[in-house]
Write an enzyme that holds these catalytic residues in place. Structure first.
Site, PDB file in Angstrom:
ATOM      1  CD  GLU A   1      -5.353  17.097 -43.376  1.00 50.42           C
ATOM      2  OE1 GLU A   1      -5.300  18.138 -44.064  1.00 50.42           O
ATOM      3  OE2 GLU A   1      -4.579  16.876 -42.428  1.00 50.42           O
TER       4      GLU A   1
ATOM      5  CD  GLU B   1      -0.752  17.246 -46.304  1.00 52.73           C
ATOM      6  OE1 GLU B   1      -0.434  16.088 -46.638  1.00 52.73           O
ATOM      7  OE2 GLU B   1      -1.924  17.581 -46.087  1.00 52.73           O
TER       8      GLU B   1
ATOM      9  CB  ALA C   1      -4.200  24.115 -47.078  1.00 48.05           C
TER      10      ALA C   1
ATOM     11  N   GLY D   1      -5.600  18.891 -47.388  1.00 51.06           N
ATOM     12  CA  GLY D   1      -6.795  19.311 -46.663  1.00 51.06           C
ATOM     13  C   GLY D   1      -8.081  18.785 -47.280  1.00 51.06           C
TER      14      GLY D   1
END
Ligand code: COA
Length: 260
Positions: free
Chosen positions: A114, A134, A66, A111
């Site tokens: 993911e 993270e 992200a 992300g």
């Protein structure tokens, strides 16, 4: 539809979706996620598209997570919405009628990992690196990493990756079942296209039904998953393609499937 953060191209029944922010290592800004959602919906609805190939621009990153710059000043409520919105976008991808292949050309972190896991399958370049870093930022994966990673690689290995945040190389990702295949960087797209073309040659309704049986079934009890499978099996048996498939087999020719 015009996009600023992604490239979208349909060629020979394959939809190529490229996250195009190479200067930020293709980090997933909120705007990029919205564009991806539109792209996934568009590809799902486009009869021309049979398979999606998702990759990152440049030779360094698939997606490095992200966009961290957007985390600054986020309230708890904002962050919860951020996570739920991202989950929704990746659920659109995973639950699409069209299969998707992640072509992982470099860093697939946070992300990015993911996003790759929401695809139907993953092909990695030898240069790819995977991780859920993270915890190093003081947060946890928020785009379903805590759910999809253990389902793909098992709880122990998923927890090692999530709790240490340590990246792993492509060969290790292959060993633990996070990716289907590892190929030299210059062969990455070709390897994905080879899988895509093979899928495109199969009966479209059967592909859609098989995807649904696996994607829904994996979150059901085995008994309910079996019932879903039987219903979808019945549906495929009612198609014109199920007349054509056996006929072509008996006549020793390639089937001409219509997706009906
Ligand atoms: N969000 C926003 N920007 C990012 C980013 C991210 N997730 N990942 C990389 N970038 C930006 C960097 O800030 C840098 O921008 P700059 O040139 O304006 O300074 C640029 O992309 C290149 O990254 P850089 O860190 O200089 O490259 P590197 O080769 O030294 O390191 C990584 C590559 C992937 C190891 C490193 O960028 C990194 O750790 N990124 C964050 C990964 C992460 O924690 N993802 C999970 C987020 S929840």
């Amino acid at each position: 539809m015009s996009y600023e953060n992604i490239l979208y191209e349909v060629r020979d029944n394959i939809c190529y979706i490229t996250i195009n922010r190479p200067k930020q290592l293709n980090a997933l800004s909120i705007a990029t996620m919205q564009e991806l959602k539109q792209a996934f919906i568009g590809a799902g609805d486009d009869a021309e598209v049979r398979v999606m190939i998702i990759t990152g621009a440049g030779d360094k990153a698939f997606v490095a997570g992200a966009d961290i710059s957007e985390f600054v000043g986020m309230s708890a409520v904002d962050a919860c919405h951020f996570s739920k919105n991202g989950q929704e976008v990746l659920n659109v991808l995973e639950n699409s009628k069209k299969p998707s292949i992640a072509a992982i050309n470099g860093f697939a972190l946070g992300g990015g990992c993911e996003l790759a896991m929401a695809c139907s399958m993953r092909v990695a370049s030898e240069k790819a690196k995977f991780g859920q870093p993270e915890v190093a930022l003081g947060i946890i994966p928020g785009y379903m990493g805590t759910q999809r990673l253990p389902r793909l690689v098992g709880k122990g290995i998923a927890l090692e990756m999530i709790l240490t945040g340590a990246p792993i190389r492509a060969d290790e990702a292959l060993r633990i079942g996070l990716v289907n295949k590892v190929v030299p960087p210059e062969e990455l797209i070709e390897a994905c296209e080879k899988i895509a073309k093979r899928i495109i040659g199969q009966a479209p309704v059967a592909i859609e039904a098989a995807l649904e049986a696996v994607n829904r079934g994996i979150n059901m009890t085995s008994e309910l998953g079996g019932m879903l499978e039987a219903d979808l099996f019945g549906l495929t048996c009612s198609t014109e393609d199920f007349v054509e498939g056996p006929k072509a087999f008996m006549e020793k020719r390639k089937p001409d499937f219509k997706g009906k």
